[in-house]
Enzyme design. Structure first.
Site, PDB file in Angstrom:
ATOM      1  N   LEU A   1      35.413  49.061  39.680  1.00  0.00           N
ATOM      2  CA  LEU A   1      34.860  49.228  41.074  1.00  0.00           C
ATOM      3  C   LEU A   1      35.895  48.329  41.701  1.00  0.00           C
ATOM      4  O   LEU A   1      36.627  47.590  41.187  1.00  0.00           O
ATOM      5  CB  LEU A   1      33.663  48.280  41.094  1.00  0.00           C
ATOM      6  CG  LEU A   1      32.419  48.925  40.166  1.00  0.00           C
ATOM      7  CD1 LEU A   1      31.226  47.881  40.261  1.00  0.00           C
ATOM      8  CD2 LEU A   1      31.915  50.176  40.870  1.00  0.00           C
ATOM      9  N   ASP A   2      35.957  48.759  43.045  1.00  0.00           N
ATOM     10  CA  ASP A   2      36.723  47.470  43.984  1.00  0.00           C
ATOM     11  C   ASP A   2      36.303  46.359  43.998  1.00  0.00           C
ATOM     12  O   ASP A   2      35.185  46.103  43.590  1.00  0.00           O
ATOM     13  CB  ASP A   2      36.789  48.379  45.232  1.00  0.00           C
ATOM     14  CG  ASP A   2      37.538  49.812  45.380  1.00  0.00           C
ATOM     15  OD1 ASP A   2      38.168  49.988  44.706  1.00  0.00           O
ATOM     16  OD2 ASP A   2      37.042  50.308  46.418  1.00  0.00           O
ATOM     17  N   LYS A   3      37.398  45.594  43.953  1.00  0.00           N
ATOM     18  CA  LYS A   3      37.205  44.089  43.960  1.00  0.00           C
ATOM     19  C   LYS A   3      36.037  43.938  44.891  1.00  0.00           C
ATOM     20  O   LYS A   3      34.992  42.933  44.851  1.00  0.00           O
ATOM     21  CB  LYS A   3      38.356  43.431  44.429  1.00  0.00           C
ATOM     22  CG  LYS A   3      38.275  41.723  44.498  1.00  0.00           C
ATOM     23  CD  LYS A   3      39.374  41.174  44.738  1.00  0.00           C
ATOM     24  CE  LYS A   3      39.396  39.518  44.949  1.00  0.00           C
ATOM     25  NZ  LYS A   3      40.663  38.951  45.282  1.00  0.00           N
TER      26      LYS A   3
END
Length: 331
Positions: A156-158
């Site tokens: 997942l993106d940060k």
């Protein structure tokens, strides 16, 4: 845990480095355990020889310096439980010491001996790299030193919160990643976008292209059919509700491209609220400084449907909206 057999006659070793001194790297013989069984030889070596350039790893494989059960092996050789891998002397590059990841647990949505699913907070990277010293996986490994195997199934993106799968066995990792690759999973995200999303726009089928910008960062843009490097990307959109300023959407991805939802919604004219990369920067700043004090990206992996990697039973997991998101999206 992997057993490391002596680097030479009468010289047993422990730990990941069998060199007697940093200046004299030595041969290692590593016995494959359950955590590495089924892995390709090249990927196994890249993990064992962190920091060694990939080109050098493949060079020593081609040269026959890496042996599996005393025989030559190819990069794509699948390792089996109990195999003995001979790793030749390799000098690791000297690197500045990195601070150890702090031990940290995260809210658990599901866990058994095969799989761990957590509710990742926004603002936490899933792994170290690209200027980030550590992330979820390093923190979990530090918090669970007894765990024999912990690997990210996906990313997942940060800035994105929500459901994140971590495999606790290599067999589970392979099984779940095969499901993702074959599009046999259902991943639904809650996204709040600016403006009035058109009800008729339910399918976004726009190819995406990854590129490196002038700032050295990775970016994604819409591509054209037939364009080199353009990969087909499909997102299904359902309107949950609308407010005066926003539309709350459920977005189910049929493909898992980098930044797919963020770019698909932005190119449709409705950027995700709080998106620092593809969003409306002025509106984001106004929202962060205003009464709402909302200063994150509103993208949350809220629902996940997979087959259990061992039993095959369908798992449907959900993570509720974080309080700050629920408040902003309230009618």
């Amino acid at each position: 845990m992997k057993r490391i057999i002596g680097a030479g006659p009468g010289a047993p070793t422990t730990g990941l480095t069998a060199a007697t001194t940093p200046e004299k790297p030595a041969v290692r013989r590593v016995v494959v355990d359950e955590g590495s069984a089924g892995q390709r030889l090249d990927n196994f070596l890249l993990r064992e020889l962190k920091g060694v350039p990939k080109t050098h790893v493949y060079r020593v494989i081609r040269a026959g310096e890496v042996r599996v059960n005393k025989g030559r092996a190819q990069a794509d050789t699948r390792l089996e439980l109990g195999d003995e891998v001979r790793i030749p002397p390799v000098r690791l590059p000297e690197r500045a010491a990195q601070p150890a990841a702090p031990a940290r647990e995260f809210p658990v949505v599901f866990e058994d001996e095969h799989l761990l699913v957590i509710d990742k907070p926004a603002g936490v990277a899933v792994h170290g790299g690209s200027g980030v010293s550590h992330g979820v996986i390093e923190a979990l490994r530090r918090a669970r030193p007894e765990a024999r195997f912990l690997e990210l199934v996906h990313r997942l993106d940060k800035e994105t919160s929500g459901l994140l799968m971590i495999a606790k066995k290599r067999s589970a990792l392979v099984h779940l990643q095969d499901q993702l690759r074959d599009r046999e999973t259902g991943k639904t995200y809650a996204a709040l976008v600016w403006g009035d999303w058109p009800d008729r726009l339910k399918v976004i089928d726009v190819p995406l292209v990854k590129f490196v910008g002038g700032d050295g960062e990775r970016w994604v843009r819409p591509g054209r059919d037939g364009e080199d490097d353009a990969k087909r990307s499909i997102s299904l959109v359902r309107v949950v509700r609308k407010t005066l300023r926003f539309s709350l959407l459920d977005v189910t991805i049929k493909t898992g491209r980098t930044h797919q939802i963020r770019v698909h919604l932005q190119q449709a004219g409705h950027a995700i609220v709080g998106d620092p990369k593809y969003g409306d920067f002025e509106k984001n700043r106004e929202l962060a400084r205003g009464p709402a004090r909302f200063d994150r990206m509103f993208l949350h992996a809220r629902r996940l449907r997979v087959s259990h990697p061992a039993t095959g039973a369908e798992l449907v997991l959900e993570a509720p909206l974080p309080p700050e998101c629920a408040k902003l999206a309230a009618p």
